[in-house]
Design a protein around this motif. Structure first.
Motif, PDB file in Angstrom:
ATOM      1  N   GLN A 130      -1.376   7.314  -5.594  1.00 50.09           N
ATOM      2  CA  GLN A 130      -1.471   8.220  -4.449  1.00 50.09           C
ATOM      3  C   GLN A 130      -1.612   7.401  -3.170  1.00 50.09           C
ATOM      4  O   GLN A 130      -1.750   6.179  -3.221  1.00 50.09           O
ATOM      5  N   GLU A 131      -1.552   8.076  -2.013  1.00 52.02           N
ATOM      6  CA  GLU A 131      -1.615   7.408  -0.723  1.00 52.02           C
ATOM      7  C   GLU A 131      -2.858   6.531  -0.643  1.00 52.02           C
ATOM      8  O   GLU A 131      -3.945   6.935  -1.026  1.00 52.02           O
ATOM      9  N   GLY A 132      -2.675   5.313  -0.139  1.00 51.38           N
ATOM     10  CA  GLY A 132      -3.790   4.387   0.035  1.00 51.38           C
ATOM     11  C   GLY A 132      -3.966   3.417  -1.120  1.00 51.38           C
ATOM     12  O   GLY A 132      -4.665   2.413  -0.976  1.00 51.38           O
ATOM     13  N   ASP A 133      -3.360   3.664  -2.277  1.00 47.47           N
ATOM     14  CA  ASP A 133      -3.493   2.761  -3.419  1.00 47.47           C
ATOM     15  C   ASP A 133      -2.745   1.463  -3.157  1.00 47.47           C
ATOM     16  O   ASP A 133      -1.662   1.459  -2.564  1.00 47.47           O
ATOM     17  N   ARG A 140       0.852  -1.192   0.000  1.00 46.20           N
ATOM     18  CA  ARG A 140       0.000   0.000   0.000  1.00 46.20           C
ATOM     19  C   ARG A 140       0.885   1.237   0.000  1.00 46.20           C
ATOM     20  O   ARG A 140       1.825   1.336   0.776  1.00 46.20           O
ATOM     21  N   THR A 143       2.125   4.604   1.023  1.00 48.28           N
ATOM     22  CA  THR A 143       1.949   5.367   2.259  1.00 48.28           C
ATOM     23  C   THR A 143       2.370   6.818   2.110  1.00 48.28           C
ATOM     24  O   THR A 143       1.924   7.664   2.878  1.00 48.28           O
ATOM     25  N   GLU A 144       3.248   7.099   1.126  1.00 51.47           N
ATOM     26  CA  GLU A 144       3.757   8.458   1.004  1.00 51.47           C
ATOM     27  C   GLU A 144       4.255   8.696  -0.414  1.00 51.47           C
ATOM     28  O   GLU A 144       4.811   7.797  -1.043  1.00 51.47           O
TER      29      GLU A 144
END
Length: 172
Positions: A142-145, A93, A95-96
């Motif tokens: 992006q974050e969460g993908d 995932r 995160t940044e």
């Protein structure tokens, strides 16, 4: 009025591990150990991962299963973080989003890194990564993908570098 209940398992239960303590050990050898347990008092054994020498005996330093290869004794921990190896396929995932790279959580000791240059950009054409691509990184991931990737390199500190250069990998 109580009814009898019958329980059946889908398959017969298997033992946790086959007996690993074969032949002339110095007593105290067991399959499952916790930190501080004596594995053997025989000085002929070499210490491996998860063990240490204490007062002329081999002692477990982690909870796990004793593994013996010839005269080498080690303890394989029951619960560990992921240690990457080149060629492994992982799902992580994001995160940044950083400069020219994404940080990816892969349940390893350190966060993994996916470089912008290690990714196929949309459209599939091979091109030089430009400043415009760097500014548009959040449009790609992006974050969460969730992302599927292959381990490209493992650094000496245990950090993992990923790539998605094949069409098999990418955003999930």
């Amino acid at each position: 009025m109580a009814a009898a209940v019958e329980f059946r398992l889908p398959a017969a239960r298997k033992p946790l591990a086959p007996s690993l303590s074969r032949g002339g050990g110095g007593g105290g050898e067991r399959d499952l150990v916790v930190p501080g347990d004596t594995i053997t008092t025989d000085p002929g054994y070499m210490r491996g991962h998860g063990t240490y020498l204490g007062e002329e005996k081999l002692v477990a330093s982690v909870a796990g299963v004793v593994e013996r290869v010839n005269k080498l004794v080690c303890v394989k921990a029951l619960k560990t973080r992921y240690n990457g190896e080149v060629g492994d396929i992982v799902v992580g995932r994001i995160t940044e989003v950083q400069q020219k790279r994404w940080k990816v959580e892969t349940n390893s000791r350190l966060e993994s890194v996916l470089l912008l240059s290690s990714m196929n950009l949309p459209g599939g054409e091979l091109r030089r990564r430009s400043a415009e691509d760097e500014l548009a990184m959040r449009d790609f991931l992006q974050e969460g993908d969730l992302v599927s990737a292959e381990v490209q390199a493992v650094f000496s500190d245990g950090a993992v570098s990923l790539h998605t250069r094949s069409l098999k990998y990418g955003k999930v």
